[in-house]
Scaffold this motif. Structure first.
Motif, PDB file in Angstrom:
ATOM      1  N   ASN A   1       0.674  -1.168   0.131  1.00 45.12           N
ATOM      2  CA  ASN A   1      -0.089  -0.197  -0.149  1.00 45.12           C
ATOM      3  C   ASN A   1       0.413   1.074  -0.323  1.00 45.12           C
ATOM      4  OD1 ASN A   1       0.814  -0.411   2.422  1.00 45.12           O
ATOM      5  ND2 ASN A   1      -0.162   0.628   3.616  1.00 45.12           N
ATOM      6  N   GLY A   2       2.327   1.158  -0.213  1.00 45.17           N
ATOM      7  CA  GLY A   2       2.843   2.633   0.029  1.00 45.17           C
ATOM      8  C   GLY A   2       2.917   2.981  -1.474  1.00 45.17           C
ATOM      9  N   ILE A   3       3.187   4.453  -0.901  1.00 48.10           N
ATOM     10  CA  ILE A   3       3.987   5.643  -1.621  1.00 48.10           C
ATOM     11  C   ILE A   3       4.407   4.692  -3.085  1.00 48.10           C
ATOM     12  CG2 ILE A   3       6.016   6.676  -1.194  1.00 48.10           C
ATOM     13  CD1 ILE A   3       3.504   9.348  -1.452  1.00 48.10           C
ATOM     14  N   ILE A   4       5.392   4.412  -3.192  1.00 45.64           N
ATOM     15  CA  ILE A   4       6.262   4.071  -4.359  1.00 45.64           C
ATOM     16  C   ILE A   4       6.010   2.464  -5.144  1.00 45.64           C
ATOM     17  CG2 ILE A   4       8.092   3.174  -5.765  1.00 45.64           C
ATOM     18  CD1 ILE A   4       8.993   4.642  -4.300  1.00 45.64           C
ATOM     19  N   SER A   5       5.108   2.290  -4.349  1.00 49.06           N
ATOM     20  CA  SER A   5       4.637   0.063  -5.276  1.00 49.06           C
ATOM     21  C   SER A   5       3.319   0.180  -5.041  1.00 49.06           C
ATOM     22  CB  SER A   5       4.953  -1.096  -3.646  1.00 49.06           C
ATOM     23  OG  SER A   5       6.525  -0.621  -4.004  1.00 49.06           O
ATOM     24  N   PHE A   6       2.629   1.001  -4.896  1.00 51.36           N
ATOM     25  CA  PHE A   6       1.243   1.350  -5.127  1.00 51.36           C
ATOM     26  C   PHE A   6       0.955   2.102  -5.593  1.00 51.36           C
ATOM     27  CE2 PHE A   6      -3.964   2.241  -4.929  1.00 51.36           C
ATOM     28  CZ  PHE A   6      -3.894   1.249  -4.715  1.00 51.36           C
ATOM     29  N   TRP A   7       1.273   3.471  -4.723  1.00 51.85           N
ATOM     30  CA  TRP A   7       0.277   4.938  -5.927  1.00 51.85           C
ATOM     31  C   TRP A   7       1.583   5.235  -7.242  1.00 51.85           C
ATOM     32  CZ3 TRP A   7      -4.033   6.536  -4.285  1.00 51.85           C
ATOM     33  CH2 TRP A   7      -4.717   6.051  -3.720  1.00 51.85           C
TER      34      TRP A   7
ATOM     35  N   LEU B   1      11.924   9.368  -6.076  1.00 50.27           N
ATOM     36  CA  LEU B   1      12.486   8.145  -4.507  1.00 50.27           C
ATOM     37  C   LEU B   1      13.030   9.018  -3.545  1.00 50.27           C
ATOM     38  CD1 LEU B   1      12.577   5.308  -4.394  1.00 50.27           C
ATOM     39  CD2 LEU B   1      14.586   5.350  -5.508  1.00 50.27           C
ATOM     40  N   PHE B   2      14.160  10.284  -4.159  1.00 51.02           N
ATOM     41  CA  PHE B   2      14.921  10.702  -3.196  1.00 51.02           C
ATOM     42  C   PHE B   2      13.352  11.742  -2.208  1.00 51.02           C
ATOM     43  CE2 PHE B   2      17.908  11.008  -6.869  1.00 51.02           C
ATOM     44  CZ  PHE B   2      18.870  10.013  -6.487  1.00 51.02           C
ATOM     45  N   GLY B   3      12.812  11.817  -2.831  1.00 54.83           N
ATOM     46  CA  GLY B   3      12.066  12.702  -2.013  1.00 54.83           C
ATOM     47  C   GLY B   3      11.313  11.376  -1.140  1.00 54.83           C
ATOM     48  N   VAL B   4      10.463  10.455  -1.503  1.00 53.29           N
ATOM     49  CA  VAL B   4       9.956   9.849  -0.294  1.00 53.29           C
ATOM     50  C   VAL B   4      10.791   9.532   0.623  1.00 53.29           C
ATOM     51  CG1 VAL B   4       7.904   8.819  -1.309  1.00 53.29           C
ATOM     52  CG2 VAL B   4      10.423   7.765  -1.344  1.00 53.29           C
ATOM     53  N   PHE B   5      12.697   9.338   0.673  1.00 51.57           N
ATOM     54  CA  PHE B   5      13.034   9.508   1.295  1.00 51.57           C
ATOM     55  C   PHE B   5      13.730  10.403   2.286  1.00 51.57           C
ATOM     56  CE2 PHE B   5      17.831  10.144   1.860  1.00 51.57           C
ATOM     57  CZ  PHE B   5      18.426   9.599   2.777  1.00 51.57           C
ATOM     58  N   LEU B   6      13.753  12.057   1.893  1.00 51.12           N
ATOM     59  CA  LEU B   6      13.799  13.022   2.509  1.00 51.12           C
ATOM     60  C   LEU B   6      12.277  13.231   3.555  1.00 51.12           C
ATOM     61  CD1 LEU B   6      14.969  15.455   0.116  1.00 51.12           C
ATOM     62  CD2 LEU B   6      16.444  14.225   2.131  1.00 51.12           C
ATOM     63  N   HIS B   7      11.186  12.825   2.885  1.00 45.31           N
ATOM     64  CA  HIS B   7      10.329  12.890   3.766  1.00 45.31           C
ATOM     65  C   HIS B   7      10.136  12.675   5.606  1.00 45.31           C
ATOM     66  CE1 HIS B   7       5.630  11.815   4.824  1.00 45.31           C
ATOM     67  NE2 HIS B   7       5.720  13.130   5.422  1.00 45.31           N
ATOM     68  N   ASP B   8      10.689  10.298   4.873  1.00 52.43           N
ATOM     69  CA  ASP B   8      10.138   9.825   5.504  1.00 52.43           C
ATOM     70  C   ASP B   8      12.221  10.297   6.470  1.00 52.43           C
ATOM     71  OD1 ASP B   8       8.261   8.380   4.642  1.00 52.43           O
ATOM     72  OD2 ASP B   8       9.376   6.768   4.560  1.00 52.43           O
ATOM     73  N   ARG B   9      13.062  10.696   6.029  1.00 46.34           N
ATOM     74  CA  ARG B   9      14.065  11.125   7.242  1.00 46.34           C
ATOM     75  C   ARG B   9      13.617  11.829   7.810  1.00 46.34           C
ATOM     76  NH1 ARG B   9      17.771  14.963   7.166  1.00 46.34           N
ATOM     77  NH2 ARG B   9      19.786  14.413   7.481  1.00 46.34           N
ATOM     78  N   SER B  10      12.550  13.112   7.634  1.00 43.72           N
ATOM     79  CA  SER B  10      12.821  14.094   8.653  1.00 43.72           C
ATOM     80  C   SER B  10      11.452  13.140   9.689  1.00 43.72           C
ATOM     81  CB  SER B  10      11.716  15.050   7.753  1.00 43.72           C
ATOM     82  OG  SER B  10      10.486  14.821   7.330  1.00 43.72           O
ATOM     83  N   SER B  11      10.879  12.784   9.906  1.00 42.93           N
ATOM     84  CA  SER B  11      10.474  11.577  10.889  1.00 42.93           C
ATOM     85  C   SER B  11      10.602  10.575  11.652  1.00 42.93           C
ATOM     86  CB  SER B  11       8.783  11.312  10.060  1.00 42.93           C
ATOM     87  OG  SER B  11       8.933  11.023   9.394  1.00 42.93           O
TER      88      SER B  11
ATOM     89  N   TYR C   1      15.900   2.413   2.136  1.00 37.66           N
ATOM     90  CA  TYR C   1      16.448   3.556   0.845  1.00 37.66           C
ATOM     91  C   TYR C   1      17.597   2.895   1.267  1.00 37.66           C
ATOM     92  CZ  TYR C   1      12.099   6.020   1.978  1.00 37.66           C
ATOM     93  OH  TYR C   1      10.994   6.391   1.204  1.00 37.66           O
ATOM     94  N   TYR C   2      18.540   2.788   1.678  1.00 41.92           N
ATOM     95  CA  TYR C   2      19.561   2.359   1.095  1.00 41.92           C
ATOM     96  C   TYR C   2      20.158   1.248  -0.154  1.00 41.92           C
ATOM     97  CZ  TYR C   2      24.695   0.834   1.157  1.00 41.92           C
ATOM     98  OH  TYR C   2      25.993   0.278   1.493  1.00 41.92           O
ATOM     99  N   TYR C   3      19.770  -0.066   0.457  1.00 41.42           N
ATOM    100  CA  TYR C   3      20.005  -0.774  -0.363  1.00 41.42           C
ATOM    101  C   TYR C   3      18.905  -0.080  -1.869  1.00 41.42           C
ATOM    102  CZ  TYR C   3      22.455  -4.355   2.603  1.00 41.42           C
ATOM    103  OH  TYR C   3      23.336  -4.135   3.843  1.00 41.42           O
ATOM    104  N   VAL C   4      17.287  -0.259  -1.291  1.00 40.28           N
ATOM    105  CA  VAL C   4      17.149  -0.334  -2.307  1.00 40.28           C
ATOM    106  C   VAL C   4      17.774   0.760  -3.285  1.00 40.28           C
ATOM    107  CG1 VAL C   4      13.976   0.597  -3.352  1.00 40.28           C
ATOM    108  CG2 VAL C   4      14.473  -0.889  -1.657  1.00 40.28           C
ATOM    109  N   ILE C   5      18.345   2.313  -3.603  1.00 37.96           N
ATOM    110  CA  ILE C   5      18.127   3.427  -3.820  1.00 37.96           C
ATOM    111  C   ILE C   5      19.524   2.739  -4.940  1.00 37.96           C
ATOM    112  CG2 ILE C   5      19.432   5.874  -4.175  1.00 37.96           C
ATOM    113  CD1 ILE C   5      17.152   6.137  -2.177  1.00 37.96           C
ATOM    114  N   THR C   6      20.349   2.158  -3.993  1.00 38.31           N
ATOM    115  CA  THR C   6      22.195   2.322  -4.483  1.00 38.31           C
ATOM    116  C   THR C   6      21.796   0.549  -5.817  1.00 38.31           C
ATOM    117  OG1 THR C   6      21.669   0.433  -2.459  1.00 38.31           O
ATOM    118  CG2 THR C   6      23.138   3.110  -2.566  1.00 38.31           C
TER     119      THR C   6
END
Lengths: 256, 211
Positions: A206-212, B51-61, B147-152
């Motif tokens: 349901n994640g932002i990448i895999s789903f949306w 991908l970078f956007g969601v990374f930074l978003h999750d990073r901030s929380s 994120y590290y494994y997926v992005i790289t």
């Protein structure tokens, strides 16, 4: 060289049928998404939710789920027409021997099945919504993991369409930029295999990448494909209505 | 660039006239590679941007977890890999220039150098992965490592495809005289490689350095 008038008429009629099949596609999509939305699965529950929550989902409104899934399964069946039209158009590029068009047909069939079966699982869950929660969770997980995770038939389908578009040097059916778009979409869709690894976060089902993101990319690709096919079919219909004098380039590929 | 345009090629006028942008007379300014490859490249960069956007978003929380996890990353590997990729890009630029002037030996040597750089990048990356895995850091350890494994990993996947593309360019470079169409394809391949480089230049500070 001018074609037999009967042949032209025959081809004209099949092009009209192609157009009708093509226009069934928006209907199919509306049915699939409308059904999923009606069943309350858009977006899906988080894979990290407990089995009790999944049971609640099934118990809450089983009739809505049943009706929604019937619509979605109907939509998948209707989408078969679209798969066939893509192949008939690819055949015009490839000619009489058309491995790519057949691969597209096959891969399209399999991805269609991978769309129907998940809906069937949800339907089975709703059939006895008072089952053990773990079993319902199994059905729910199977449904979404199958729907999003088994992506390779779809990747194959998009790749062969792209390959065929690269072959179309005259750009009569597929423009060349579309070939690159197919390559890119096939590339991006591969990332959906990550749903097997995660129960939360952007790569969960349901994640932002895999789903949306993946679904939006796929939807945009479908829309572009629809528009391109519509344009090329319309063009050939227009050509055929004025074909009397110069019908030479409509070779046997249409009726082979 | 004149060498290409001066060659008489029947394809140029028809097939590629629409690729020529900018200046009115052909050969002044144009997009390298064929137009379609840019759909691919921009589309790909868009996905990475998301991908970078969601990374930074999750990073901030999850700032604490991200910063603590990041301390286990060796910036040195990332830095060396940045240098390696930058030099491979330079090799590719020089190789394309050599190909335009039909300097066959130079071009193929330079592309081989670029392929070598790409391979060493992949080796260093695998070494880094194995070090992380042997110290118990896996894909599912926490969100940062995901994120590290997926992005790289996605970047490495691009790099491997890029190596295939460079091998194609190498074969073309060995052939010497290329049709304009082929040269466009090779240029497109070079652009893809530059994209792989560019992405790493963003990934490196994002994962290794950002605080």
């Amino acid at each position: 060289m001018s074609l037999d008038k009967n042949v032209v008429e025959f081809q004209y009629r099949s092009a009209r049928v192609e157009l009708a099949c093509l226009w069934s596609f928006p209907v199919a999509m509306a049915l699939v998404f409308g059904g999923v939305w009606l069943a309350g699965m858009f977006p899906p529950l988080s894979p990290s939710s407990s089995s009790m929550e999944v049971q609640e989902f099934f118990r809450d409104s089983p009739n809505k789920i049943r009706a929604g899934m019937i619509l979605s399964m109907l939509g998948c069946a209707v989408a078969g027409l679209f798969v066939a039209v893509i192949s008939t158009q690819m055949k015009r590029v490839e000619g009489a021997f058309s491995p790519l068009a057949y691969t597209q047909l096959l891969a399209g069939l399999i991805s269609n099945m991978l769309g129907v079966l998940p809906f069937a699982f949800i339907q089975i869950g709703a059939f006895r919504a008072d089952r053990m929660p773990e079993i319902l969770q199994l059905l729910y997980d199977s449904s979404w993991l199958m729907n999003l995770g088994i992506i390779f038939p779809t990747v194959l389908e998009i790749s062969v369409i792209g390959a065929c578009a690269f072959m179309d040097r005259s750009e009569r059916i597929f423009p060349r930029w579309y070939a690159w778009i197919c390559t890119w979409v096939a590339f991006v869709m591969c990332a959906d295999v990550l749903v097997f690894f995660f129960k939360a976060g952007p790569f969960a089902f349901n994640g932002i990448i895999s789903f949306w993101l993946e679904l939006s990319v796929f939807a945009i690709w479908l829309l572009i494909t629809f528009l391109i096919l519509r344009k090329s079919i319309n063009k050939s219909i227009a050509e055929m209505s004025t074909i009397d004098s110069s019908g030479a380039h409509f070779s046997s590929s249409v009726i082979s | 660039m004149k060498t290409i345009e001066e060659r008489s090629n029947p394809y140029f006028a028809n097939t590629h006239a629409k690729d020529v942008t900018g200046g009115s007379s052909k050969g002044e300014k144009r997009i390298p590679g064929e137009l379609g490859i840019w759909f691919f490249i921009f589309g790909d960069m868009l996905m990475f941007a998301a991908l970078f956007g969601v990374f930074l978003h999750d990073r901030s929380s999850n700032l604490l977890i991200f910063n603590l996890s990041q301390e286990n990353l060796h910036g040195f590997y990332g830095f060396v890999n940045t240098l390696i990729l930058l030099s491979s890009s330079i090799c590719v630029v020089l190789a394309i220039r050599a190909m335009r002037h039909e300097m066959r030996a130079n071009a193929s040597f330079l592309i081989l150098m670029a392929i070598g750089c790409g391979l060493s990048f992949a080796c260093i990356k695998c070494f880094e992965y194995s070090e992380k895995i042997s110290s118990g850091i896996l894909l599912t350890t926490n969100l940062f490592w995901t994120y590290y494994y997926v992005i790289t990993g996605v970047h490495l996947f691009h790099l491997l495809i890029g190596l295939g593309v460079l091998s194609f360019c190498y074969m073309q470079a060995r052939q010497g005289r290329l049709s304009v169409e082929r040269l466009r394809l090779v240029e497109g391949g070079a652009c893809f490689w530059h994209m792989v480089d560019l992405l790493w230049i963003v990934i490196f500070p994002l994962l290794y350095l950002v605080r």
